[in-house]
Enzyme design. Sequence first.
Site, short mmCIF file in Angstrom:
data_model
loop_
_atom_site.label_atom_id
_atom_site.label_comp_id
_atom_site.label_asym_id
_atom_site.label_seq_id
_atom_site.Cartn_x
_atom_site.Cartn_y
_atom_site.Cartn_z
N CYS A 62 -5.01 6.00 4.79
CA CYS A 62 -3.89 5.11 4.50
C CYS A 62 -2.60 5.53 5.18
O CYS A 62 -1.79 4.69 5.55
CB CYS A 62 -3.66 5.03 3.01
SG CYS A 62 -5.16 4.73 2.11
N CYS B 259 4.55 8.25 2.04
CA CYS B 259 4.39 9.57 1.43
C CYS B 259 4.68 10.67 2.44
O CYS B 259 4.99 10.40 3.61
CB CYS B 259 2.99 9.72 0.90
SG CYS B 259 1.75 9.66 2.20
N ASP C 40 2.88 2.34 2.55
CA ASP C 40 3.11 2.97 3.85
C ASP C 40 3.52 1.93 4.89
O ASP C 40 2.75 1.00 5.17
CB ASP C 40 1.83 3.66 4.35
CG ASP C 40 1.54 4.95 3.62
OD1 ASP C 40 2.37 5.87 3.71
OD2 ASP C 40 0.50 5.02 2.93
N CYS D 133 0.82 -1.22 0.00
CA CYS D 133 0.00 0.00 0.00
C CYS D 133 0.85 1.26 0.00
O CYS D 133 0.32 2.37 -0.10
CB CYS D 133 -0.92 0.02 1.21
SG CYS D 133 -2.00 -1.39 1.26
#
Lengths: 408, 408, 139, 139
Positions: free
Chosen positions: C102, C58, C35, C33
Amino acid sequence: MKLVYLDNAATTKPRQEVVEAMLPFLGERYGNPSSIYSMARDAKAALDEARGKVAKALCARPEEIIFTGSGTEADNMAIKGVAYANSRRGKHIITSAIEHHAVLDSVKRLEKRGFQATFLPVDSCGMVDPKDVEAAITDDTVLISIMHANNEVGTIQPIETIAHIAKNHGVLFHTDAVQTTGHIPIDVKQLGVDLLSLSGHKFKGPKGVGALWVKKGVKVERYIDGGGQEGNKRAGTENVAGIVGLAVALELSVGELEQETARLTQLRDYLIKGVRERIPHVRLNGHPTKRLPGNTSFCFEFIEGESLLLSLDKVGICGSSGSACTSGSLEPSHVLLAMGLPHEIAHGSLRLSLGHETTPQDIDYVLEMLPGIVSRLRAMSPFGEEVSSDSACPCAQEEHSLVKSHQF
Amino acid sequence: MKLVYLDNAATTKPRQEVVEAMLPFLGERYGNPSSIYSMARDAKAALDEARGKVAKALCARPEEIIFTGSGTEADNMAIKGVAYANSRRGKHIITSAIEHHAVLDSVKRLEKRGFQATFLPVDSCGMVDPKDVEAAITDDTVLISIMHANNEVGTIQPIETIAHIAKNHGVLFHTDAVQTTGHIPIDVKQLGVDLLSLSGHKFKGPKGVGALWVKKGVKVERYIDGGGQEGNKRAGTENVAGIVGLAVALELSVGELEQETARLTQLRDYLIKGVRERIPHVRLNGHPTKRLPGNTSFCFEFIEGESLLLSLDKVGICGSSGSACTSGSLEPSHVLLAMGLPHEIAHGSLRLSLGHETTPQDIDYVLEMLPGIVSRLRAMSPFGEEVSSDSACPCAQEEHSLVKSHQF
Amino acid sequence: MYTDKVMDHFTNPRNVGEIQDADGVGLVGNPICGDVMKITIKVEGGRIKDAKFKTFGCGAAIAVSSMVTELVLGKTLEEALEISNKAVADALGGLPPKKMHCSNLGADALRKAIEDYLEKQGKGLPESRPDSEEGGEDS
Amino acid sequence: MYTDKVMDHFTNPRNVGEIQDADGVGLVGNPICGDVMKITIKVEGGRIKDAKFKTFGCGAAIAVSSMVTELVLGKTLEEALEISNKAVADALGGLPPKKMHCSNLGADALRKAIEDYLEKQGKGLPESRPDSEEGGEDS
Ligand SMILES: Cc1ncc(COP(=O)(O)O)c(C=O)c1O
Ligand SMILES: Cc1ncc(COP(=O)(O)O)c(C=O)c1O
């Protein structure tokens, strides 16, 4: 601060000449091309001239050019317009898994309307295999749409070969040439395609204007309904200034294409080489040679693309991760996944796309700043520890095992 | 030569302030709003600001505004998007016979895709009767689309009343407000509509950019598929300069709407009165009072519209016959025919639409030139002979008998 | 897109690294995903004396990690467990809606680290458990 | 859209009017379609001595009428009957495709006028009839 713009695949800065050509049509020459008095006929004449220029750039005829509101609209019109106009010939469409969403989503929309679609795979370089195209054709196939070059990884597809196959099977063939128009030579006859999409802002023209080339005789249903503009093929008062700008930009780009290709290819390869020499655990995405002159695309392992982009932005470098359209999304690029990259590697992608203003100094600046940024982010990464300094490009399997060691 | 531009319903000249607001986005601020570096975020911020301005002008919310490539595209999206997204609720659409082709042809396209449509008649003033709307509603009706004001004859429709009926019956209601936005007050809540289309170049913004307002909660299928722009509702790289220009133009128009309405209404009525006084056998098309401040529309009997336009052009007066979109066609206006005018009268139509730059001197000039032009053409007409100089407006029946006397 | 606070924590993240002889380790997320957060803590006298993070993710993920390690310093375990993902996002002046689901995993990683510590100590969790789902509510 | 020649004939049409004691009258077109042409001729010694037109119609229709009356002056009836709609359009430097069908009726009106004359004289039509359909071929 120094600004190094390396996102020319996302959009480009309009040329000065382009803006100057547009301005009169935002001023005194504001007539509606559909009206009949002199001022309006002047606007109509400007449209005709623009159409001629675009036709010339593609080795096509003026009456085969339909101006649209974007490359995306051109793709929508090509795919849905051909599908509907020729649905009696068949309801099956072939495209590739790495198309721009303008194509993919148009095909998916048609799937909801009773059409069938095949999304062809690509190899690890992002290349479509013409044999796969041929194998996918059925009696029901009405359209094949394969992009001329991919916007993320820059791979140039074997369009002539595929067009030949399409023709042999009597299937119409569209190519999304948004990334190639003005960047590599295009001759629609030589390519052998039936429809071709392009977009102004990718070759130093304005945003919000594109064009669809449709070979004479090919039936395409009008997609935007209404007035009789564009030979009754695309309704809506024409974006005269934008169309004029697009045409001037294309004419200028085609005029200097040879020199620019040579210059950009050299800069591109210099950047690729420099990155590989300075940074371990990096892979180049896309084909090593059959790629757009201005495209570089990398995956930096153990780090995530957005944090890389933000860090680059801090030092004035503009790049992208995946395509601009998907950069707001959390999904890694469908293109990189289709090329077989595992998710966690695909997350670490960086596209630096060179353009008309890019200088060797810009590349040197990137090569100066990028290694430190990558190191810093890797130092922050929980994966970084396990990384040996071995600069050989690890293959996908190694990566998988690295990830598995974390038991996620 | 003096230029008197009286075709503001076809298109308008962008304001100086509009062009100035656009220029930076054709220059240094060229970022792609979907990218994430600062330069791109700047473009995104400009889009947000524009969205806010348009929302404010309509008394709507910013997130309800979807920018499109034209008013035509907004109409296509509204009609087809609502029809497809809500087809489970029904497949019947109600519209009027005098809509712009962007609406008419969208509805006709849906008829080919399994939808049913009712095209309501209008009275001799071009007015839709809300009772007809109500009577046309069936259990299967999913959408009603009636224009806010007609582009040819300027008649303003009873939108609030129709919206009320639509709501009572649980039917969605779209209005094409391309001719009214920036010209008469619009408050989407007060109007009671669910969707509203507008177009930049009709209120001194640029061509090739429009917007669709969709009330929060109303389901509309995306019409142009692709990237996630416009809240995933309309794909394609945004025409940033155009959108900024549209918003500035709308803000300025709404700011001076009251004075302009008063000024234009006076000029309009002065022109109507002058024409009627000076020229026999002329009729005013559209409603005498419920009409756009800038619209005048006449039929001059015994002559044909195009030759009138060409003659006016010779003396620097820009007007139109029917709508700009149909002026290339040989068919008389569908609007005038729907209002009950016989073909041969409808052929002699002239629309003079006033705008921001129109002065009393312009009107005087028209009143000076037009009578001679009409006389000259009538003298050339084979019908002229039978015409008495009686200046009373002959009714349709008299015309019919005149024509019949020629035994065609 | 990001607040200045987020950009500050992204650009100058606090407490990057890994405590070698950590009392508790929390690892959450999924590289698929995009992360992954690892938080290591040092506990003294029922209070968090030190916290460090390592994050693959991110800008939001990095800022969230930085913020949570800063928020938790000096807090009792009970207080630390009450830090929710939403509280971390609020401390950053908010996050873009998409990022709430997320990338906003800092509080989860912290709780895992505390659980790890408590497990190693042979103790259970204290009674009050903040609503860990809450983080995504307004997206 | 129109050639200079068309605009010239539209702006300064030749031979507008109606010959009061005409030898032949030709009326073609339909006001419903927006084009009606009336041509009146004067014949002397088998030649067309005078021709006038009255036209309700677009710019092309007026220019075509003007041009045909000019072309025909001094011609014998046989020569006059050989003037085709296409020839009139060519003499005008061409017409927009859309206008070829509907507005290009000048030669038809002329032929009607000649037929009218011949009928009044109790004579039939001469043998050669130019292809009157030809006018629309390239639209
Ligand atoms: C009522 C109406 N609807 C729609 C349109 C189409 O808008 P656009 O010219 O932006 O395509 C127009 C004008 O052309 C119009 O007058
Ligand atoms: C390959 C490709 N196709 C289509 C598009 C869409 O064009 P536009 O941005 O004009 O909508 C783009 C760029 O965004 C592209 O790169």
